[in-house]
Scaffold this motif. Structure first.
Motif, PDB file in Angstrom:
ATOM      1  N   ASN A  95       0.189 -10.590  -3.553  1.00  0.00           N
ATOM      2  CA  ASN A  95      -0.086 -10.159  -2.171  1.00  0.00           C
ATOM      3  C   ASN A  95      -0.781  -8.799  -2.207  1.00  0.00           C
ATOM      4  OD1 ASN A  95      -0.133  -9.609   0.573  1.00  0.00           O
ATOM      5  ND2 ASN A  95       1.927 -10.419   0.915  1.00  0.00           N
ATOM      6  N   PRO A  96      -2.096  -8.778  -2.450  1.00  0.00           N
ATOM      7  CA  PRO A  96      -2.818  -7.507  -2.590  1.00  0.00           C
ATOM      8  C   PRO A  96      -2.717  -6.634  -1.337  1.00  0.00           C
ATOM      9  CG  PRO A  96      -4.155  -9.345  -3.347  1.00  0.00           C
ATOM     10  CD  PRO A  96      -2.981  -9.934  -2.653  1.00  0.00           C
ATOM     11  N   THR A  97      -2.736  -7.254  -0.154  1.00  0.00           N
ATOM     12  CA  THR A  97      -2.694  -6.460   1.071  1.00  0.00           C
ATOM     13  C   THR A  97      -1.385  -5.673   1.177  1.00  0.00           C
ATOM     14  OG1 THR A  97      -4.063  -8.121   2.194  1.00  0.00           O
ATOM     15  CG2 THR A  97      -2.852  -6.541   3.570  1.00  0.00           C
ATOM     16  N   LEU A  98      -0.269  -6.365   0.928  1.00  0.00           N
ATOM     17  CA  LEU A  98       1.034  -5.694   0.982  1.00  0.00           C
ATOM     18  C   LEU A  98       1.143  -4.619  -0.095  1.00  0.00           C
ATOM     19  CD1 LEU A  98       3.851  -5.508   2.202  1.00  0.00           C
ATOM     20  CD2 LEU A  98       4.588  -7.309   0.631  1.00  0.00           C
ATOM     21  N   TYR A  99       0.570  -4.872  -1.264  1.00  0.00           N
ATOM     22  CA  TYR A  99       0.621  -3.908  -2.370  1.00  0.00           C
ATOM     23  C   TYR A  99      -0.086  -2.618  -1.988  1.00  0.00           C
ATOM     24  CZ  TYR A  99      -0.607  -1.758  -6.835  1.00  0.00           C
ATOM     25  OH  TYR A  99      -0.794  -0.865  -7.864  1.00  0.00           O
ATOM     26  N   TYR A 100      -1.303  -2.749  -1.441  1.00  0.00           N
ATOM     27  CA  TYR A 100      -2.058  -1.540  -1.087  1.00  0.00           C
ATOM     28  C   TYR A 100      -1.455  -0.831   0.124  1.00  0.00           C
ATOM     29  CZ  TYR A 100      -5.654  -2.845  -4.433  1.00  0.00           C
ATOM     30  OH  TYR A 100      -6.326  -3.147  -5.601  1.00  0.00           O
ATOM     31  N   LEU A 101      -0.838  -1.580   1.016  1.00  0.00           N
ATOM     32  CA  LEU A 101      -0.147  -0.939   2.138  1.00  0.00           C
ATOM     33  C   LEU A 101       1.053  -0.123   1.648  1.00  0.00           C
ATOM     34  CD1 LEU A 101      -0.162  -3.705   4.930  1.00  0.00           C
ATOM     35  CD2 LEU A 101      -1.396  -1.511   4.936  1.00  0.00           C
ATOM     36  N   GLN A 102       1.784  -0.662   0.687  1.00  0.00           N
ATOM     37  CA  GLN A 102       2.908   0.071   0.134  1.00  0.00           C
ATOM     38  C   GLN A 102       2.452   1.341  -0.585  1.00  0.00           C
ATOM     39  OE1 GLN A 102       5.060  -2.689  -2.339  1.00  0.00           O
ATOM     40  NE2 GLN A 102       6.272  -3.500  -0.631  1.00  0.00           N
ATOM     41  N   ARG A 103       1.380   1.246  -1.331  1.00  0.00           N
ATOM     42  CA  ARG A 103       0.868   2.431  -2.032  1.00  0.00           C
ATOM     43  C   ARG A 103       0.358   3.466  -1.036  1.00  0.00           C
ATOM     44  NH1 ARG A 103       0.160   2.485  -7.407  1.00  0.00           N
ATOM     45  NH2 ARG A 103      -1.468   4.066  -7.201  1.00  0.00           N
ATOM     46  N   ALA A 104      -0.333   3.006  -0.002  1.00  0.00           N
ATOM     47  CA  ALA A 104      -0.831   3.937   1.009  1.00  0.00           C
ATOM     48  C   ALA A 104       0.325   4.617   1.738  1.00  0.00           C
ATOM     49  CB  ALA A 104      -1.730   3.196   2.006  1.00  0.00           C
TER      50      ALA A 104
END
Length: 283
Positions: free
Chosen positions: A7-16
């Motif tokens: 889930n790339p979208t969730l991953y980048y949201l978590q990092r952001a």
């Protein structure tokens, strides 16, 4: 399972979100220090400007010049250095001996001694202020750096003993056995074998004790009248008149006192981390 692949979208949201949280915490922690530095670099007339005008105002080092030209501040720096270094030196020496005894030897009442040390360290300063004042006054140490050093040992020695004891317990006993086999005395074993191994813990406890002694205010205010340390000098800063409050000079003095502590922490940060985490993980 790798969240980045599933889930790339969730991953980048978590990092952001994580970096945003770090940014918010950093701004929250550094904003007061930044404003203090800014105030120390502004003239007295700029203090009444709006925040945006204040940030863009002309930089001046006049406050720092006035602070270093103040004889009271100069004496305060000297007294603070004497008191902090003296209390740290005595605390490390007594604390190392005590930690060696408590961490290596078995004797009746050792647990009680450890709990007493812990209990003393959590006492508020105000609870012992009156009795300590009477003691220092009767010893003739009022308005004397030795009196402050004696009073600071109340909260530097318990902390030092408690941290060093937990560190000494984790030092392999084979080091002492090898030194004793080679003919070393217990004191030689302590100074030549254990002290080098204890260096991270010594640096950590010494630095934290130095910071406590350097910033201490209540005892310095109570036990001195003229030979005062920097925190008391800064608190008593006054302007040319009773209606004038030299905020720029106060902030400049605060920055001058704080910068050495920041430098010490940055220089010894590796020792501090290793000293604080010593004994936390059992192998």
């Amino acid at each position: 399972m790798n969240l980045k692949n599933t889930n790339p979208t969730l991953y980048y949201l978590q990092r952001a979100g994580f970096y945003l949280l770090v940014l918010v915490i950093g701004v929250y922690l550094l904003a007061p220090f930044f404003w203090a530095v800014l105030t120390s670099l502004r003239s007295p007339g700029d203090l009444f400007l709006t925040p945006l005008e204040f940030i863009g105002a002309k930089t001046t080092f006049g406050n720092y010049t006035d602070v270093f030209a103040n004889p009271g501040f100069q004496r305060g720096l000297i007294y603070s250095l004497i008191v902090a270094v003296g209390s740290v030196a005595i605390s490390l020496l007594l604390g190392a001996f005590s930690a060696y005894a408590l961490g290596r030897f078995r004797f009746r009442g050792k647990t009680i001694v450890m709990y007493v040390i812990l209990a003393v360290s959590v006492f508020p300063q105000i609870a012992v202020l009156s009795g300590l004042y009477t003691l220092i006054n009767n010893l003739g140490l009022y308005n004397n750096p030795l009196g402050l050093i004696l009073s600071y040992l109340i909260f530097t020695i318990p902390f030092t003993v408690w941290v060093l004891t937990s560190f000494v317990r984790d030092i392999p006993g084979e080091l002492e056995e090898a030194a004793l086999v080679d003919g070393a005395s217990p004191l030689q074993t302590l100074f030549l074998v254990l002290f080098p191994v204890m260096m991270p813990a010594l640096v950590t406890t010494g630095l934290l004790a130095f910071i406590n002694a350097w910033n201490e205010y209540l005892f310095a205010l109570t036990f001195t009248s003229t030979n005062r340390t920097v925190p008391v000098v800064i608190a008593n800063y006054s302007g040319a008149t009773q209606f004038d409050q030299p905020w720029g000079q106060i902030m400049a003095a605060s920055i001058v006192v704080t910068v050495p502590l920041i430098i010490l922490v940055l220089v010894f940060q590796r020792n501090i981390v290793s000293g604080l985490t010593a004994g936390a993980v059992k192998g």
